[in-house]
Design a protein around this motif. Structure first.
Motif, mmCIF file in Angstrom:
data_model
loop_
_atom_site.group_PDB
_atom_site.id
_atom_site.type_symbol
_atom_site.label_atom_id
_atom_site.label_comp_id
_atom_site.label_asym_id
_atom_site.label_seq_id
_atom_site.Cartn_x
_atom_site.Cartn_y
_atom_site.Cartn_z
ATOM 1 N N PRO A 96 -10.321 101.632 -3.588
ATOM 2 C CA PRO A 96 -11.120 100.860 -3.958
ATOM 3 C C PRO A 96 -10.123 100.715 -5.962
ATOM 4 C CG PRO A 96 -12.589 102.774 -2.988
ATOM 5 C CD PRO A 96 -11.384 103.446 -2.652
ATOM 6 N N LEU A 97 -9.095 101.933 -5.871
ATOM 7 C CA LEU A 97 -8.718 101.667 -6.687
ATOM 8 C C LEU A 97 -7.267 100.606 -6.224
ATOM 9 C CD1 LEU A 97 -6.920 102.893 -9.088
ATOM 10 C CD2 LEU A 97 -5.453 103.579 -7.122
ATOM 11 N N TRP A 98 -6.854 100.349 -5.189
ATOM 12 C CA TRP A 98 -6.094 98.956 -4.855
ATOM 13 C C TRP A 98 -6.568 97.843 -5.151
ATOM 14 C CZ3 TRP A 98 -1.902 97.175 -2.968
ATOM 15 C CH2 TRP A 98 -1.905 96.077 -2.250
ATOM 16 N N MET A 99 -8.498 98.101 -4.741
ATOM 17 C CA MET A 99 -9.376 96.235 -4.904
ATOM 18 C C MET A 99 -9.047 96.345 -6.626
ATOM 19 S SD MET A 99 -9.599 95.154 -2.526
ATOM 20 C CE MET A 99 -8.234 96.532 -1.186
ATOM 21 N N ILE A 100 -9.332 97.426 -7.742
ATOM 22 C CA ILE A 100 -9.552 97.672 -9.153
ATOM 23 C C ILE A 100 -8.391 96.608 -9.712
ATOM 24 C CG2 ILE A 100 -9.671 98.643 -11.402
ATOM 25 C CD1 ILE A 100 -11.578 101.029 -9.633
ATOM 26 N N LEU A 101 -6.987 97.476 -9.038
ATOM 27 C CA LEU A 101 -5.740 96.336 -10.013
ATOM 28 C C LEU A 101 -5.721 96.095 -9.015
ATOM 29 C CD1 LEU A 101 -3.712 99.567 -8.694
ATOM 30 C CD2 LEU A 101 -4.727 99.265 -10.739
ATOM 31 N N PHE A 102 -5.910 95.045 -7.906
ATOM 32 C CA PHE A 102 -5.943 93.957 -7.201
ATOM 33 C C PHE A 102 -6.882 92.780 -8.284
ATOM 34 C CE2 PHE A 102 -3.679 92.456 -3.804
ATOM 35 C CZ PHE A 102 -4.478 91.223 -3.351
ATOM 36 N N ASN A 103 -8.077 93.585 -8.359
ATOM 37 C CA ASN A 103 -8.622 92.595 -9.456
ATOM 38 C C ASN A 103 -8.479 92.373 -10.717
ATOM 39 O OD1 ASN A 103 -10.813 91.013 -10.517
ATOM 40 N ND2 ASN A 103 -12.381 92.812 -10.301
ATOM 41 N N LEU A 104 -7.891 93.384 -11.234
ATOM 42 C CA LEU A 104 -7.324 93.634 -12.401
ATOM 43 C C LEU A 104 -5.671 92.506 -12.835
ATOM 44 C CD1 LEU A 104 -7.422 97.306 -14.081
ATOM 45 C CD2 LEU A 104 -8.789 94.588 -14.997
ATOM 46 N N THR A 105 -5.199 92.610 -12.058
ATOM 47 C CA THR A 105 -4.017 91.674 -11.367
ATOM 48 C C THR A 105 -4.180 90.651 -11.520
ATOM 49 O OG1 THR A 105 -2.946 93.580 -10.274
ATOM 50 C CG2 THR A 105 -1.635 91.139 -10.705
ATOM 51 N N TYR A 106 -5.276 90.007 -10.466
ATOM 52 C CA TYR A 106 -5.250 88.686 -10.860
ATOM 53 C C TYR A 106 -6.034 88.159 -11.242
ATOM 54 C CZ TYR A 106 -2.418 88.252 -6.756
ATOM 55 O OH TYR A 106 -1.360 87.460 -5.518
ATOM 56 N N ALA A 107 -7.464 88.385 -12.176
ATOM 57 C CA ALA A 107 -7.709 88.012 -13.491
ATOM 58 C C ALA A 107 -6.568 87.786 -14.537
ATOM 59 C CB ALA A 107 -8.183 89.325 -14.359
ATOM 60 N N ILE A 108 -5.827 89.476 -15.071
ATOM 61 C CA ILE A 108 -4.814 88.898 -15.741
ATOM 62 C C ILE A 108 -4.093 87.867 -15.464
ATOM 63 C CG2 ILE A 108 -2.708 89.753 -17.258
ATOM 64 C CD1 ILE A 108 -3.875 92.145 -16.683
ATOM 65 N N LEU A 109 -3.358 87.148 -14.163
ATOM 66 C CA LEU A 109 -2.874 86.457 -13.840
ATOM 67 C C LEU A 109 -3.743 84.585 -14.231
ATOM 68 C CD1 LEU A 109 -1.231 87.091 -10.920
ATOM 69 C CD2 LEU A 109 -0.098 87.212 -12.564
ATOM 70 N N GLY A 110 -4.919 84.717 -14.137
ATOM 71 C CA GLY A 110 -5.718 83.468 -13.939
ATOM 72 C C GLY A 110 -5.819 83.804 -16.106
ATOM 73 N N LEU A 111 -6.204 84.279 -16.808
ATOM 74 C CA LEU A 111 -6.077 84.167 -17.998
ATOM 75 C C LEU A 111 -4.763 83.248 -18.692
ATOM 76 C CD1 LEU A 111 -8.389 87.695 -19.028
ATOM 77 C CD2 LEU A 111 -9.017 84.524 -19.176
ATOM 78 N N ILE A 112 -3.785 84.026 -18.084
ATOM 79 C CA ILE A 112 -2.431 83.720 -18.267
ATOM 80 C C ILE A 112 -2.377 81.846 -18.050
ATOM 81 C CG2 ILE A 112 -0.137 84.183 -18.200
ATOM 82 C CD1 ILE A 112 -0.064 86.485 -17.956
ATOM 83 N N ARG A 113 -3.041 81.996 -17.074
ATOM 84 C CA ARG A 113 -2.212 80.408 -16.598
ATOM 85 C C ARG A 113 -2.613 79.659 -16.990
ATOM 86 N NH1 ARG A 113 0.507 77.506 -13.079
ATOM 87 N NH2 ARG A 113 -0.828 75.904 -12.494
ATOM 88 N N ALA A 114 -4.200 79.960 -17.878
ATOM 89 C CA ALA A 114 -5.626 79.420 -18.611
ATOM 90 C C ALA A 114 -5.408 79.549 -19.775
ATOM 91 C CB ALA A 114 -6.525 79.965 -18.515
ATOM 92 N N LYS A 115 -4.427 80.096 -20.703
ATOM 93 C CA LYS A 115 -4.185 80.602 -22.035
ATOM 94 C C LYS A 115 -2.741 79.687 -21.606
ATOM 95 C CE LYS A 115 -1.952 82.788 -25.394
ATOM 96 N NZ LYS A 115 -2.188 83.401 -26.376
ATOM 97 N N ARG A 116 -1.279 78.678 -20.562
ATOM 98 C CA ARG A 116 -0.487 78.162 -20.727
ATOM 99 C C ARG A 116 -0.848 76.669 -20.219
ATOM 100 N NH1 ARG A 116 3.027 80.504 -15.591
ATOM 101 N NH2 ARG A 116 3.033 82.371 -17.138
ATOM 102 N N TYR A 117 -2.183 76.538 -20.350
ATOM 103 C CA TYR A 117 -2.522 75.296 -19.769
ATOM 104 C C TYR A 117 -3.675 75.350 -20.761
ATOM 105 C CZ TYR A 117 -5.287 71.303 -17.738
ATOM 106 O OH TYR A 117 -6.654 70.326 -17.714
ATOM 107 N N HIS A 118 -4.151 75.832 -22.057
ATOM 108 C CA HIS A 118 -4.484 75.137 -22.955
ATOM 109 C C HIS A 118 -3.136 75.153 -24.188
ATOM 110 C CE1 HIS A 118 -6.023 76.219 -26.587
ATOM 111 N NE2 HIS A 118 -7.112 75.434 -26.900
ATOM 112 N N LYS A 119 -2.457 75.824 -23.737
ATOM 113 C CA LYS A 119 -1.389 75.662 -24.676
ATOM 114 C C LYS A 119 -0.600 73.932 -24.527
ATOM 115 C CE LYS A 119 3.073 77.377 -26.855
ATOM 116 N NZ LYS A 119 3.657 78.771 -26.709
ATOM 117 N N THR A 120 -0.712 73.810 -22.954
ATOM 118 C CA THR A 120 0.000 71.943 -22.584
ATOM 119 C C THR A 120 -0.783 71.209 -23.278
ATOM 120 O OG1 THR A 120 1.056 73.724 -21.024
ATOM 121 C CG2 THR A 120 1.351 70.746 -20.432
ATOM 122 N N VAL A 121 -1.909 71.552 -23.271
ATOM 123 C CA VAL A 121 -2.812 70.509 -23.314
ATOM 124 C C VAL A 121 -3.016 70.140 -25.059
ATOM 125 C CG1 VAL A 121 -5.567 70.229 -23.394
ATOM 126 C CG2 VAL A 121 -4.570 70.787 -20.605
#
Length: 150
Positions: free
Chosen positions: A112-137
């Protein structure tokens, strides 16, 4: 296709929670597949975000992201071959009573800890990616030479 895979993985994740509560034997038997599904679900979701926020045709989704789900699958699969099935069920149900395979109990507790860390990591990566995209647009639309002639 990506959406179908995401739905399929989500369904398997939810069914695994029921297996964990109602049929621990089935959960243990399916634990390699369940571990892969948990991990791959986040990678597939991130890939969807990656595809939606692509700013150029040269960007390709790095295949390295699929390495961790496969690695988790292989580790759990090796454990299922090394540890007897009944000991795995005992590790899930009564980890304090286990003497010989205590590391299996720790592995089941760490999932469960592995899954929580995995979820948080990919959620943060997705938010970073969306923020970069917003800045580019925003920068693209702010450029006078690229502005629409309407």
């Amino acid at each position: 296709m990506l959406t179908f895979v995401s739905y399929l993985l989500s369904a398997l994740v939810w069914f695994s929670l029921m297996f964990y509560l109602v049929l621990p034997d089935a959960y243990v038997a399916l634990s390699p597949l369940i571990t892969f599904s948990y991990s791959a679900l986040y990678v597939v979701s991130y890939r969807f975000v990656f595809q939606v926020t692509k700013t150029g045709d040269t960007q390709k989704f790095p295949g390295v992201h699929y390495l961790l789900p496969v690695l988790g699958f292989v580790v759990i699969l090796c454990c299922t071959f090394v540890v007897p099935f009944q000991q795995q069920v005992e590790a899930l149900l009564n980890p304090q009573d286990l003497i010989t395979y205590r590391w299996v109990a720790m592995l089941f507790k760490a999932l469960p800890l592995w899954m929580i860390l995995f979820n948080l990591t990919y959620a943060i990566l997705g938010l970073i990616r969306a923020k970069r995209y917003h800045k580019t647009v925003v920068n693209y639309s702010a450029d006078v030479q690229r502005a629409s002639l309407r």
